[in-house]
Design an enzyme around this catalytic site. Sequence first.
Site, PDB file in Angstrom:
ATOM      1  N   CYS A  18       3.487   0.531   0.446  1.00  0.00           N
ATOM      2  CA  CYS A  18       2.227  -0.148   0.119  1.00  0.00           C
ATOM      3  C   CYS A  18       1.041   0.780   0.318  1.00  0.00           C
ATOM      4  O   CYS A  18       0.017   0.652  -0.354  1.00  0.00           O
ATOM      5  CB  CYS A  18       2.078  -1.416   0.956  1.00  0.00           C
ATOM      6  SG  CYS A  18       2.197  -1.132   2.721  1.00  0.00           S
TER       7      CYS A  18
ATOM      8  N   HIS B 161       0.511  -3.911   6.838  1.00  0.00           N
ATOM      9  CA  HIS B 161       0.633  -3.865   5.374  1.00  0.00           C
ATOM     10  C   HIS B 161      -0.712  -3.450   4.798  1.00  0.00           C
ATOM     11  O   HIS B 161      -1.769  -3.812   5.310  1.00  0.00           O
ATOM     12  CB  HIS B 161       1.035  -5.246   4.849  1.00  0.00           C
ATOM     13  CG  HIS B 161       1.064  -5.327   3.352  1.00  0.00           C
ATOM     14  ND1 HIS B 161       1.974  -4.629   2.600  1.00  0.00           N
ATOM     15  CD2 HIS B 161       0.286  -6.008   2.468  1.00  0.00           C
ATOM     16  CE1 HIS B 161       1.767  -4.891   1.315  1.00  0.00           C
ATOM     17  NE2 HIS B 161       0.746  -5.710   1.219  1.00  0.00           N
TER      18      HIS B 161
END
Length: 1280
Positions: free
Chosen positions: A47, A302
């Site tokens: 990510c 994330h």
Amino acid sequence: MFGNLFEEEEDEGGSSSTRLLPKGGDEPPPARGRSDLCGIKNQGGTCYLNSLLQTLLFTPEFREELFSLGPDELGCLEDKEKPGAKVRLIPLELQRLFSRLLLVDQQSASTAALTDSFGWNSSEGTNQHDVQELNRILFCALEHSLVGTSGSTFIHRLYHGTIVNSIVCKECGNVSQRQEDFLDLTACVCGVLSLEEALWNMFVEEELFEGNNLYRCAQCDRLVTAAKSAKLQKLPPFLTMSLLRFSFDFAKCERYKETGRYGFPLAFNLRPFCEQTNGDDADYTYDLFSVIIHKGGCYGGHYHVYIRDIDQLGRWEPPEEDCKPKTQRKVKEAFEPRLQEDDPLSVLTAIISQEPSKTVLVDQLGQKLMNMIGSSWNKKFRKSYGPIGKFLQSHNDVFMLVSNATKVALKTNLPSPVTEPPVPTEPTTNSDPLAASDPGAAEQQQGSDQKQEPEPEQGSHWFDLNDSTVTSIRESDIEKQFQGKESAYMLFYRKTQLQRPSEALNNPQYKVPFHLVQKAQEENIKLQEMREKFEATNNTVELRLHLAPCYRLDNGALQPADKEPSGGTTLSFDRRQTVGDLRLSIYQMQELWEGDMALTVAKSLPAGLHLYNTLTDDNVSLYSAGIYTNSDLFVWNGREVCGAAILTGAEWEPVLLTVVRPFLDEDVEQEARNGMEYKESGGGFENGGPGLKREARGFAGGVTLGEVKEALGEPKESLLCQEHKGGKMGGQGAGEGGGASGWRVFPPDDMQRTLKELSLKDGDALLVLEPQSFDSSVFSLNGDVVTVTTPSDCRWLQVEFQPHGGGGGGEGEVEERRKIKVPATGNMLLGEVKQRAMEELQQKAPGAQFCLRQVDCTGKLLPPVCEELSVRDAGVRLMTTLTLCPGNAPKASQLFLHFSVGAAPSTGMEMDIIVEETSTVKECLKSMLDAVGLDGTCWHLRRLDWCEEVGEPLMDEDASLSELKISSGDSLVVTEGQLPPKGFLKLTMWLYLDPQNAETDFKHTDSVKTGDETQSPPAPLCGGSTLELSDVGQVEISDEATLEDLKTQVLTLPALQNMFVPTTAFMRVWQLEGGRLARILRGQQLTLRKLKLSSGTDLCVQQLLKEEDLGPKQVLLTVKMGVPGERSYYPPEELLWDASRDSSPRSLRTCLAAHYGLSPDSLLLAKHQPDKHIWEEISNWNQQVSKKKKKKRTESLLGAPFHLKDGDTIGIKNLLIDNNRDFVTLEDKQGQLRLREQAEQRRKGEKAAGSDVAAPQKNSGQTKSRKPEVALSINVGEFR
């Protein structure tokens, strides 16, 4: 210091959740969403890479500089394998990725090719790193890749700036300056409230050198007071700011993340921080266009990114809440129930209902759950409810998977099966109830709402790009990222004076090279064709039609009228069509049908076919009606079947009960007097004990117990009893130790309750007794409990005398065997049984010791029974045979063990010993050595494995036998030699002699194993084929060694000196089980411990003609094509089937069709079971029903009932040229005949005896350890 700092948590990222695969394995990628922007797939932990790539893509100047480099400078990807070709992979793959993100119509693009050009292996995709570090390394890699091209300096032109550091002497005024280059600036977060304050501290505040911290001036040549400052000397077109949010607390010795408020402007002027301040304001003004956000803590999280769409490439829509009038939002908030955060059903329902389309991508559900409650599924719910995917499947009454199982929706608001319902791009005004009565009020209300949040100007639209998901956001949403666990981590600014040309707006093809545009168009055409083909295939369902004339009502359910049920008629139909279309098609199929036609959803139950809801609305599609593949539909007139009224619905679901009645006739008593033994499957003793017979009867679940009694034809005074599940008698069956079985009498009030209310289910037993039954000694009533006791004439044990301890013998020995019958009860001690038997057999020799032993079904003597226990406690069944043998009987605290010296014991050659169960392994070994007259310390004990071969050693010599779970009857082997060191494995190695692949004649003098069954020409994988194995020796190796280390060590064995293998990848290692190839060991770098190998394991090596590296779900099969018109097969071939994405029969059929160049629909497949000599046909539409979840799921060939694994044989029939659907060969017929003869011989010689099976121990789970810190790097070729 920051190892594992950016490890991505499960279910937090966009792609971390479990993906539920659709039934088809060739699903095309979904098209772009309403934003018309493309996301990037997460490879497991990338990510951070996705966020940076999207930022670079939406930096138009960077994108256009990259596209300006042509093949003449960069080379072509097609030439990368050519020797001597200079192909600049990284910029080429970046060009291709950017063109696909701009032009290809797909929801998300893959970065696999780009990361391959970085030189990353598959594990790098799961390791997350710092996006700030990646930004610098990627720019450095691009600069090295573009050396010698026109773009070699474009990174420097766009991002390079300089800082001048000055030190001014307070004594003489001398100024010492030093320039410093930068591509990005780092701003302090700790103790600072905003970016402006951090810049002020960096470039305006001066640091004084005074007191004990003086500065040595070069002009004064002494320590003086001085002032240090820094200024921005050259400003780049693009300014990148990295926020230092992660720190280390040296007092607590732990990491932490700064989550306090830290503001940053959308636009700001850098004039106060610059050395030269005489320019225009436009030269110093910057606008924010990208914010990379980190969500989580210092140990995991994330990344996603907020980006301003400068070129207006996307379609911006107001967020959901902005589309509703203010009054409507207030009404919704007032009447909306409070979210129950501890209830996962409530949370997931709320998440889905808040979406505009009322659907959520399955791989984004975990992320949205964390946004709502602040915690991930794994941390809050996984322990109690399991994985999120299984939770959705177990609540199929609430949730439904749509769009080929990529999205989840609520059953109350399902979208169309083909397309999602569009969301209006503008707020609707007529939804307010005031609109009809007072238009003016409505306009005023709408106007007040629109003043709250004005429409963004063109070029200032913001999007949230979260891996594969792209959503519209407001500019005001950026302020939410000032603080908290989810906060800004990197900021990207661009100079305000950078203007975009008008032709670049709304034009994704602007400055994209023609060859890339052409490739994107070709890819779009292929995607469109794939989607159309998949849509047609995916919406075709297989329906099973059951016609009313073929059924009759019996036992509360519909039963086939014929003795051999046909299973109904199969019909393929498009689920997008309506119920009326289906009814019309059935009318056309059944030309002789007269009258009304009702279609009712049915289900096959143990009691028979049952009907549920009738499809009444002809305008509803089959999809909306809940009709799926393998659904059963009953076609009838809606009222009756063969004159009998049918009760439909779940409340009338039939239950198949076992009706038990007394059965004590003259035949049973006569057989008992003659001493015949009853089997469990015999007439009067079928699980219910002596004197009971059983009958399966079906009843509707909605009938009362009284109606069941009437249907059975029993008088009113009869008693109905249910099997007693608890209490003292619950654990004793009539067949165990002469005990009694207990039954509970239903009270009178239960006669008015239905079977459903009484929780009676399929298979439950119902005992029917008349009052006169209690006159017999078999049945007794105590309160509401009926006890079924063994009849008195069946209370006996037969004792057979064997003076030599059994195990065969000559005719004289057979003559010495005598049998007598001893009266016995369940409470009688076995010592008393032995005493009575010896008295009747007149065996009273002085000093002679005898014991009682049971016999198993093969005639083998079991360990002596403990004479201190009763018949029932010892598990001895009445009416069975015990053998009286010479020898001592163990006490309750002792163990009776078999042992041998040196090798596995053969029949009749093993020795016996009785030891205390508290004895240690060392004491037991000494007793065995004393028994055989051996001495010395170079001995140790080993177990026997499941195939009666020498297994693992007993490593802990000080542990007691009871601690090691050694029980009576176990066999141990006294083995010469010291115990192997802990952690080392001793493995027996074999070489597979393959006549088809071997190019070298290996001359081995060792023993050769040959498979005992011949099914086909020699093949390396077929479990029943001729298998020649040559023993090449043993290796001792650490369990921490890798599979590659094992292969290397095996090659050093003397027997393999002539074996030529270029690398270890040319070797295949099999694990042997029972002399057959069981599984291939995979993973060159996996340790032997992770491969679950233990000492004594047999391994087989096989030489290959090419390199092999099998994945975890790649199955190596042996495939055999049938010879048309004959009961034989062509020579077998090896086939590698990749079942990682789809393990259904359809995937295997597609793989075989591609291998043979045939149509998948023309192939018929079957799996060979060599131990039974039968073939199990593999159907393409088979489905299973999970007993726990009551939901149909597509069958996986890796699971039940096929359990495909390495070495399995798959037979293939080409139905286009072969009408014979029978896979059985002549060899199979002969093998089946041999098995029947062996079974008949065993049946004749078997004797009734029971043996306990030890329950396998459960492996204790291991705690998950964090990944080690891995350095980030990008490999670049040499282009200087």
